[in-house]
Scaffold this active site. Sequence first.
Site, PDB file in Angstrom:
ATOM      1  N   PHE A  54       0.865  -1.189   0.000  1.00 41.32           N
ATOM      2  CA  PHE A  54       0.000   0.000   0.000  1.00 41.32           C
ATOM      3  C   PHE A  54       0.903   1.240   0.000  1.00 41.32           C
ATOM      4  CE2 PHE A  54      -2.231  -3.372   2.337  1.00 41.32           C
ATOM      5  CZ  PHE A  54      -3.404  -3.496   1.609  1.00 41.32           C
ATOM      6  N   ASP A  81       0.987  -1.123  -4.919  1.00 42.44           N
ATOM      7  CA  ASP A  81      -0.257  -0.379  -4.743  1.00 42.44           C
ATOM      8  C   ASP A  81      -1.182  -0.744  -5.900  1.00 42.44           C
ATOM      9  OD1 ASP A  81      -0.924   2.276  -2.847  1.00 42.44           O
ATOM     10  OD2 ASP A  81      -2.169   2.129  -4.653  1.00 42.44           O
ATOM     11  N   SER A  82      -2.486  -0.599  -5.664  1.00 35.80           N
ATOM     12  CA  SER A  82      -3.434  -0.920  -6.744  1.00 35.80           C
ATOM     13  C   SER A  82      -3.688   0.299  -7.635  1.00 35.80           C
ATOM     14  CB  SER A  82      -4.754  -1.417  -6.153  1.00 35.80           C
ATOM     15  OG  SER A  82      -5.285  -0.419  -5.312  1.00 35.80           O
ATOM     16  N   ASN A  85      -3.341  -5.925  -6.545  1.00 37.72           N
ATOM     17  CA  ASN A  85      -4.153  -6.005  -5.342  1.00 37.72           C
ATOM     18  C   ASN A  85      -3.272  -6.622  -4.250  1.00 37.72           C
ATOM     19  OD1 ASN A  85      -5.761  -7.088  -3.251  1.00 37.72           O
ATOM     20  ND2 ASN A  85      -7.530  -7.080  -4.604  1.00 37.72           N
ATOM     21  N   ALA A  86      -3.090  -5.897  -3.166  1.00 34.50           N
ATOM     22  CA  ALA A  86      -2.146  -6.322  -2.136  1.00 34.50           C
ATOM     23  C   ALA A  86      -2.514  -7.682  -1.532  1.00 34.50           C
ATOM     24  CB  ALA A  86      -2.085  -5.272  -1.034  1.00 34.50           C
ATOM     25  N   ASP A 132       0.488  -0.555   5.141  1.00 31.17           N
ATOM     26  CA  ASP A 132      -0.219   0.692   5.460  1.00 31.17           C
ATOM     27  C   ASP A 132      -1.507   0.781   4.631  1.00 31.17           C
ATOM     28  OD1 ASP A 132      -0.891   3.206   6.364  1.00 31.17           O
ATOM     29  OD2 ASP A 132       0.554   4.265   5.096  1.00 31.17           O
ATOM     30  N   CYS A 139      -5.253   3.136   9.949  1.00 29.71           N
ATOM     31  CA  CYS A 139      -5.742   4.510  10.105  1.00 29.71           C
ATOM     32  C   CYS A 139      -7.233   4.531  10.398  1.00 29.71           C
ATOM     33  CB  CYS A 139      -5.407   5.347   8.874  1.00 29.71           C
ATOM     34  SG  CYS A 139      -6.038   4.640   7.355  1.00 29.71           S
TER      35      CYS A 139
HETATM   36  N1  SAH Z   1       1.774   4.203   2.705  1.00 30.20           N
HETATM   37  C1  SAH Z   1       1.248   5.333   1.947  1.00 30.20           C
HETATM   38  C2  SAH Z   1      -0.214   5.577   2.187  1.00 30.20           C
HETATM   39  C3  SAH Z   1      -1.110   4.421   1.856  1.00 30.20           C
HETATM   40  S1  SAH Z   1      -2.781   4.861   1.670  1.00 30.20           S
HETATM   41  C4  SAH Z   1       2.059   6.569   2.286  1.00 30.20           C
HETATM   42  O1  SAH Z   1       2.745   6.576   3.303  1.00 30.20           O
HETATM   43  O2  SAH Z   1       1.987   7.543   1.538  1.00 30.20           O
HETATM   44  C5  SAH Z   1      -3.472   3.387   1.122  1.00 30.20           C
HETATM   45  C6  SAH Z   1      -3.104   2.993  -0.287  1.00 30.20           C
HETATM   46  O3  SAH Z   1      -3.664   1.705  -0.516  1.00 30.20           O
HETATM   47  C7  SAH Z   1      -3.640   3.884  -1.405  1.00 30.20           C
HETATM   48  O4  SAH Z   1      -2.574   4.330  -2.183  1.00 30.20           O
HETATM   49  C8  SAH Z   1      -4.545   2.958  -2.240  1.00 30.20           C
HETATM   50  O5  SAH Z   1      -4.400   3.186  -3.637  1.00 30.20           O
HETATM   51  C9  SAH Z   1      -4.022   1.603  -1.887  1.00 30.20           C
HETATM   52  N2  SAH Z   1      -4.937   0.476  -1.969  1.00 30.20           N
HETATM   53  C10 SAH Z   1      -6.231   0.403  -1.587  1.00 30.20           C
HETATM   54  N3  SAH Z   1      -6.699  -0.849  -1.723  1.00 30.20           N
HETATM   55  C11 SAH Z   1      -5.676  -1.603  -2.212  1.00 30.20           C
HETATM   56  C12 SAH Z   1      -5.512  -2.987  -2.536  1.00 30.20           C
HETATM   57  N4  SAH Z   1      -6.516  -3.857  -2.380  1.00 30.20           N
HETATM   58  N5  SAH Z   1      -4.317  -3.400  -2.983  1.00 30.20           N
HETATM   59  C13 SAH Z   1      -3.284  -2.548  -3.124  1.00 30.20           C
HETATM   60  N6  SAH Z   1      -3.375  -1.234  -2.821  1.00 30.20           N
HETATM   61  C14 SAH Z   1      -4.554  -0.769  -2.364  1.00 30.20           C
END
Ligand code: SAH
Length: 376
Positions: A212, A233-234, A259-260, A280, A320
């Site tokens: 993420f 990230d997605s 997708n994470a 995150d 969060c």
């Molecule tokens: N770590 C980042 C903030 C993450 S916010 C920082 O410090 O700046 C959460 C992120 O998760 C977003 O960028 C969103 O695009 C991503 N996201 C949401 N669902 C997801 C998924 N299923 N797989 C991968 N990424 C995802």
Amino acid sequence: MRLKQGHVWVYRSDITSAEAIAPGSLVTVTDQRGKPFGTAFSSSSSQIAIRMLSRQPVSDLHALIRERIAAAVAYRETVVRDTDAYRLIFSEADLLPGLIVDRYNDILSLQVLTQAFDANLIREAVISELSRQTDPTAIVERVDPRVRELETLPPRPSALLQGTKTSTTFTMNAVHFHYDALEGQKTGAFLDQRENYAAASQYAHGDALDVFSYQGGFALHLAKICGQVTGVDSSRPALEVADQNAALNKLEIEWIEANAFDLLKDYASSNRQYDTIVLDPPAFAKTKRDLDSALRGYKELNLRALKMLRPGGILVTCSCSYHVDQTSFLEMLGSAALDTHRSVRLVEVRGQAKDHPVLLNIPETAYLKCVIAAVN
Ligand code: SAH
């Protein structure tokens, strides 16, 4: 009553009588016996009908806004270090309930969350005070359409309010970031993680996976000290900026659009190993009702991450979601540790950066958890 415990919200269901007023106006709040409690902003549509502004009558709202902004600016001068990007005003926590202002170098990004702060006179007071007290090159308003809907405010696009500049670069912990004021999630970056990036950098090592990763907040910090760094990230637009950020810092990072959940499942089953993993995710529990499914989501991610860490590895795991409190989050992590037969030491249990103040007696102001753990 919540107000007597120091909170600043009154829910609509707790109001016993009210006079007809215009949406978003300033109101006097009294207890059931008519004893004045103070002055508040009202909302005609939100479940949070009242947000207290002052225990006193407010005769000059502009002067109050001027003082509160000055206090917010002064507070940042005492707690913010090593950055030109930080939250300047955090709503209730800065006694300006319904207003968020983030500073990104020379650009201010403003978010209005209530009818009161959307009223022309108040908007103008806020903009003129921000301009006078912080002298930005530009002020941009970021609009969350869902918030405007909840507050029954007419739609409005995100737009420049002052100046002409909408992009810049900012620097935190000596890491540089591109900033486009009209793009990206939140107001552009996750400023609340700034101190956690620095903390994670103290322990991170070896091969690192930032899950993420958005525009690379953790990954960029880690790439300065780790060997291989991969960010996942997605969101393709987020990764495109992440890649530009890596170039800006002359760092090599591999970005994967995926997708994470799927990626961690594949990686864990194919026995990939890392020395540092950051998790995150976005808020899984938007309401209290989502709590159980949110905890299952966090557990799945943390289980897989724990499986993939080499002995001596570092896990940086965040949430969060306000509704997932620190105790439940640590319990979830403990249960993941048990299931994976890993022994986990808590190195640091952290929250949000100090420019996102936590106000005692308003639990909602504390929402971010960031646990740094050493895994054997
Ligand atoms: N770590 C980042 C903030 C993450 S916010 C920082 O410090 O700046 C959460 C992120 O998760 C977003 O960028 C969103 O695009 C991503 N996201 C949401 N669902 C997801 C998924 N299923 N797989 C991968 N990424 C995802």
